[in-house]
Design an enzyme around this catalytic site. Structure first.
Site, PDB file in Angstrom:
ATOM      1  N   SER A   1      32.834  31.162  47.307  1.00 48.16           N
ATOM      2  CA  SER A   1      33.204  31.237  45.910  1.00 48.16           C
ATOM      3  C   SER A   1      34.132  32.985  45.933  1.00 48.16           C
ATOM      4  O   SER A   1      34.877  32.967  45.273  1.00 48.16           O
ATOM      5  CB  SER A   1      33.398  29.974  44.969  1.00 48.16           C
ATOM      6  OG  SER A   1      32.241  30.970  43.731  1.00 48.16           O
ATOM      7  N   ASN A  18      24.609  28.658  36.028  1.00 49.18           N
ATOM      8  CA  ASN A  18      26.150  27.706  35.466  1.00 49.18           C
ATOM      9  C   ASN A  18      26.343  27.969  34.006  1.00 49.18           C
ATOM     10  O   ASN A  18      27.118  27.479  33.777  1.00 49.18           O
ATOM     11  CB  ASN A  18      24.837  25.818  35.044  1.00 49.18           C
ATOM     12  CG  ASN A  18      24.815  25.337  36.595  1.00 49.18           C
ATOM     13  OD1 ASN A  18      25.255  26.099  37.528  1.00 49.18           O
ATOM     14  ND2 ASN A  18      23.766  24.640  36.503  1.00 49.18           N
ATOM     15  N   THR A  33      75.714  16.076  25.841  1.00 52.31           N
ATOM     16  CA  THR A  33      74.994  15.536  25.656  1.00 52.31           C
ATOM     17  C   THR A  33      75.056  14.746  27.475  1.00 52.31           C
ATOM     18  O   THR A  33      76.114  14.328  27.530  1.00 52.31           O
ATOM     19  CB  THR A  33      75.442  14.361  25.155  1.00 52.31           C
ATOM     20  OG1 THR A  33      75.612  13.557  25.093  1.00 52.31           O
ATOM     21  CG2 THR A  33      74.654  15.338  23.457  1.00 52.31           C
ATOM     22  N   LYS A  78      77.879  34.120  49.709  1.00 53.31           N
ATOM     23  CA  LYS A  78      77.600  33.439  48.646  1.00 53.31           C
ATOM     24  C   LYS A  78      75.983  34.465  47.851  1.00 53.31           C
ATOM     25  O   LYS A  78      75.903  35.279  48.367  1.00 53.31           O
ATOM     26  CB  LYS A  78      75.723  32.461  49.699  1.00 53.31           C
ATOM     27  CG  LYS A  78      76.513  31.309  50.505  1.00 53.31           C
ATOM     28  CD  LYS A  78      76.602  30.058  48.452  1.00 53.31           C
ATOM     29  CE  LYS A  78      75.687  29.430  48.723  1.00 53.31           C
ATOM     30  NZ  LYS A  78      75.337  28.297  49.233  1.00 53.31           N
ATOM     31  N   GLU A 104      65.863  28.819  40.774  1.00 52.99           N
ATOM     32  CA  GLU A 104      65.094  27.967  41.510  1.00 52.99           C
ATOM     33  C   GLU A 104      63.894  28.009  41.809  1.00 52.99           C
ATOM     34  O   GLU A 104      62.891  26.855  41.599  1.00 52.99           O
ATOM     35  CB  GLU A 104      66.168  27.351  43.100  1.00 52.99           C
ATOM     36  CG  GLU A 104      67.173  27.806  42.740  1.00 52.99           C
ATOM     37  CD  GLU A 104      68.408  27.567  43.905  1.00 52.99           C
ATOM     38  OE1 GLU A 104      68.630  26.946  44.800  1.00 52.99           O
ATOM     39  OE2 GLU A 104      68.600  28.841  44.358  1.00 52.99           O
ATOM     40  N   TYR A 155      26.189  20.083  35.718  1.00 53.38           N
ATOM     41  CA  TYR A 155      27.323  20.795  36.281  1.00 53.38           C
ATOM     42  C   TYR A 155      27.377  19.879  37.606  1.00 53.38           C
ATOM     43  O   TYR A 155      26.016  19.579  38.090  1.00 53.38           O
ATOM     44  CB  TYR A 155      26.213  22.340  36.171  1.00 53.38           C
ATOM     45  CG  TYR A 155      27.258  22.928  37.911  1.00 53.38           C
ATOM     46  CD1 TYR A 155      28.365  24.051  37.260  1.00 53.38           C
ATOM     47  CD2 TYR A 155      27.698  22.611  38.874  1.00 53.38           C
ATOM     48  CE1 TYR A 155      29.114  24.067  38.546  1.00 53.38           C
ATOM     49  CE2 TYR A 155      27.154  23.910  39.841  1.00 53.38           C
ATOM     50  CZ  TYR A 155      28.787  24.010  39.323  1.00 53.38           C
ATOM     51  OH  TYR A 155      29.192  25.476  40.538  1.00 53.38           O
ATOM     52  N   LYS A 171      38.552  27.251  39.625  1.00 54.14           N
ATOM     53  CA  LYS A 171      38.976  28.815  39.370  1.00 54.14           C
ATOM     54  C   LYS A 171      40.769  28.388  40.343  1.00 54.14           C
ATOM     55  O   LYS A 171      41.501  28.890  39.902  1.00 54.14           O
ATOM     56  CB  LYS A 171      37.842  28.970  39.944  1.00 54.14           C
ATOM     57  CG  LYS A 171      36.857  29.508  38.718  1.00 54.14           C
ATOM     58  CD  LYS A 171      35.393  29.986  39.681  1.00 54.14           C
ATOM     59  CE  LYS A 171      34.727  29.632  39.328  1.00 54.14           C
ATOM     60  NZ  LYS A 171      34.412  28.539  39.391  1.00 54.14           N
TER      61      LYS A 171
HETATM   62  N1  ARG Z   1      30.444  29.381  41.575  1.00 54.74           N
HETATM   63  C1  ARG Z   1      30.081  27.957  41.136  1.00 54.74           C
HETATM   64  C2  ARG Z   1      31.247  28.404  39.932  1.00 54.74           C
HETATM   65  O1  ARG Z   1      32.170  28.539  40.464  1.00 54.74           O
HETATM   66  C3  ARG Z   1      29.033  29.499  40.416  1.00 54.74           C
HETATM   67  C4  ARG Z   1      28.086  27.817  39.900  1.00 54.74           C
HETATM   68  C5  ARG Z   1      26.998  27.743  40.646  1.00 54.74           C
HETATM   69  N2  ARG Z   1      26.191  26.782  40.377  1.00 54.74           N
HETATM   70  C6  ARG Z   1      25.503  26.222  41.004  1.00 54.74           C
HETATM   71  N3  ARG Z   1      24.378  25.976  40.251  1.00 54.74           N
HETATM   72  N4  ARG Z   1      25.381  26.137  41.926  1.00 54.74           N
HETATM   73  O2  ARG Z   1      31.419  26.873  39.931  1.00 54.74           O
END
Ligand code: ARG
Length: 459
Positions: free
Chosen positions: A23, A110, A155, A284, A291, A318, A326
């Site tokens: 990520s 986490n 209206t 135009k 838009e 988690y 994200k």
């Molecule tokens: N990159 C992970 C996320 O955005 C971070 C947490 C990862 N935790 C794990 N136990 N793999 O959620």
């Protein structure tokens, strides 16, 4: 690059799977917040005696250096890193060895990611709030310029009653004021509980001080349940809901700007700097920005629905699915900011064509309610007055005239209550200026609204 968790594995991660899992491309934008969280964590570990003060000092100094190296571009993100948390920790360990390896004591990614997103969203929400205020200020300025401009209010997109054009604009200021309230509410709830110290899901056997990190990071307290601490993403959804409502408002305003700038209306002219031409039609002038704001509203709704759907089937605590939070919220933030940044100056530079709005107000019998009210004020029950005026409107349509030039002698065939003073009562100026009821469409009422919003914008 060897993974920090490589110990229990005999084979390296497949390259495609590794990219799929990573990520860093998008969570790198939280580096400042990740470092802020780690500094608070390190200080706490020092204060409860888990880390030596030398280690804490070294960690903090180096985290700060990493932050400034990233700020300046001296250090660049390594796209092979799994995420921003691993990258920062890895870089720290590269710089200071064992002390860096001690930082992750009694912490998990986490709880780390759960705190980082909150810190990040808090910062972004602040920016969005000030952009909304700038947009409101542009609306208020334009409304003030348009207080005495008479326009038809609608209206069903049918001309309905005459209003001050400023009144219509101020309606949007009221919406944005509620949007601010909603975002502030969401941020306040998000700031109640710090998840840091929830660790992987079950807390820890170390005697950590969660209140200390919570306070250092600007939370009112620590999460009361470690499982909830790491698995809650309500705050993302609340903000995304608030952003969706905000975008719905911006989209409605954009839709009006698009209509008003068309030849069919010509109530406004958008400035050249916020319109575009056509590649084929030389005449135009297109309202592309409005838009796009209307169009981008769809993706902000989509992000909300996407994350709601991602979360709905997840068992506690988690799950990697949650990494999907994200891109969704980052995209919503970017979109909302872009839209507000373009909308505010577009409103500030647009010109309102008072002559055209007035001309539009003259057609469509928009003073018919006022004519009925004229009879009511002379003693006739409203329903009877309503019926008589309806009949007169039908006659006017047939004779191709308007209420303002329908002869008195004709009026009097419908009711003896009609007298010469009716013409003044149904003039557009009277109709608008007499709508003095609280929150009504008169210039006086619009001035009250403007003063209220200006007061609100002061703090
Ligand atoms: N990159 C992970 C996320 O955005 C971070 C947490 C990862 N935790 C794990 N136990 N793999 O959620």
């Amino acid at each position: 690059m060897e993974k920090m968790w490589a110990g229990r594995f005999q084979k390296a991660l497949d390259k495609k799977a590794d990219d799929f899992n990573s990520s860093i491309r998008f969570d790198c934008r939280m580096y400042a917040q990740d470092i802020r969280g780690s500094i608070a964590h390190a200080k706490m570990l020092g204060s409860v005696g888990i880390l030596s003060s030398e280690d804490v000092e070294l960690i903090i100094k180096n985290l700060q250096e990493i932050k400034s190296d990233l700020d300046s571009g001296k250090l660049v993100f390594d796209n092979n890193a799994e995420d921003i948390h691993m990258f920062v920790e890895g870089e720290l360990t590269k710089r200071i060895g064992d002390a860096g390896k001690r930082l992750h004591t009694s912490r998990s990614r986490n709880d780390q990611v759960a705190v980082d997103i909150r810190l990040y969203l808090r910062d972004e929400a602040e920016e969005i709030l000030s952009l909304i205020k700038e947009t409101m200020a542009a609306i208020v300025d334009k409304a003030e310029e348009s207080v005495d401009i008479i326009a038809p209010g609608y209206t069903h997109l049918q001309r309905a009653q005459p209003i001050s054009f400023g009144h219509q604009l101020m309606a949007y200021a009221m919406m944005l004021k509620r949007d601010i309230g909603r975002i502030q509410d969401a941020v306040a709830r998000m700031n109640e509980e710090s998840p840091l110290g929830s660790c992987a899901l079950a807390g820890t056997t170390y005697a950590i001080d969660r209140q200390m990190t919570a306070e250092a990071l600007g939370f009112s307290g620590a999460s009361a349940n470690s499982i909830d601490g790491v698995s809650d993403r309500d705050f993302c959804l609340e903000l995304m809901s608030a952003f969706s409502l905000l975008m719905m408002h911006l989209s409605r305003l954009s839709e009006e700007l698009i209509l008003w700038s068309s030849w069919e209306f010509k109530f406004i002219d958008l400035d050249d700097s916020y319109t575009t031409g056509s590649s084929i039609m030389p005449q135009k002038k297109n309202p592309d920005m409005a838009e796009l704001i209307r169009g981008k509203t769809g993706r902000v709704y989509g992000n909300l629905m996407g994350l709601l759907t991602t979360l709905k089937g997840l068992p506690l605590a988690y799950n990697k699915d949650m990494q999907e939070d994200k891109e969704a919220i980052f995209d919503s933030i970017d979109t909302v900011k872009m839209c507000l940044e373009v909308l505010a100056p577009m409103l500030a530079t647009m010109k309102v064509n008072g002559e055209n709005t007035y001309r539009a107000a003259q057609k469509g019998f928009i003073n018919a309610t006022d004519l009925a009210d004229y009879l009511v004020k002379k003693g006739m029950p409203f329903r009877s007055a309503y019926k008589i005026v309806g009949t007169i409107v039908a006659e006017c349509i047939e004779k191709d005239c308007v209420l303002d030039n329908f002869p008195l002698t004709e009026y009097q065939k419908h009711s003896a209550l009609f007298a010469e003073d009716l013409y003044n009562e149904i003039s557009l100026e009277t109709c608008v200026s007499k709508r003095l009821s609280e929150g009504g469409a008169s210039p006086a009422s619009v001035r009250v609204q403007i003063a209220k919003i200006r007061e609100f914008l002061k703090d």
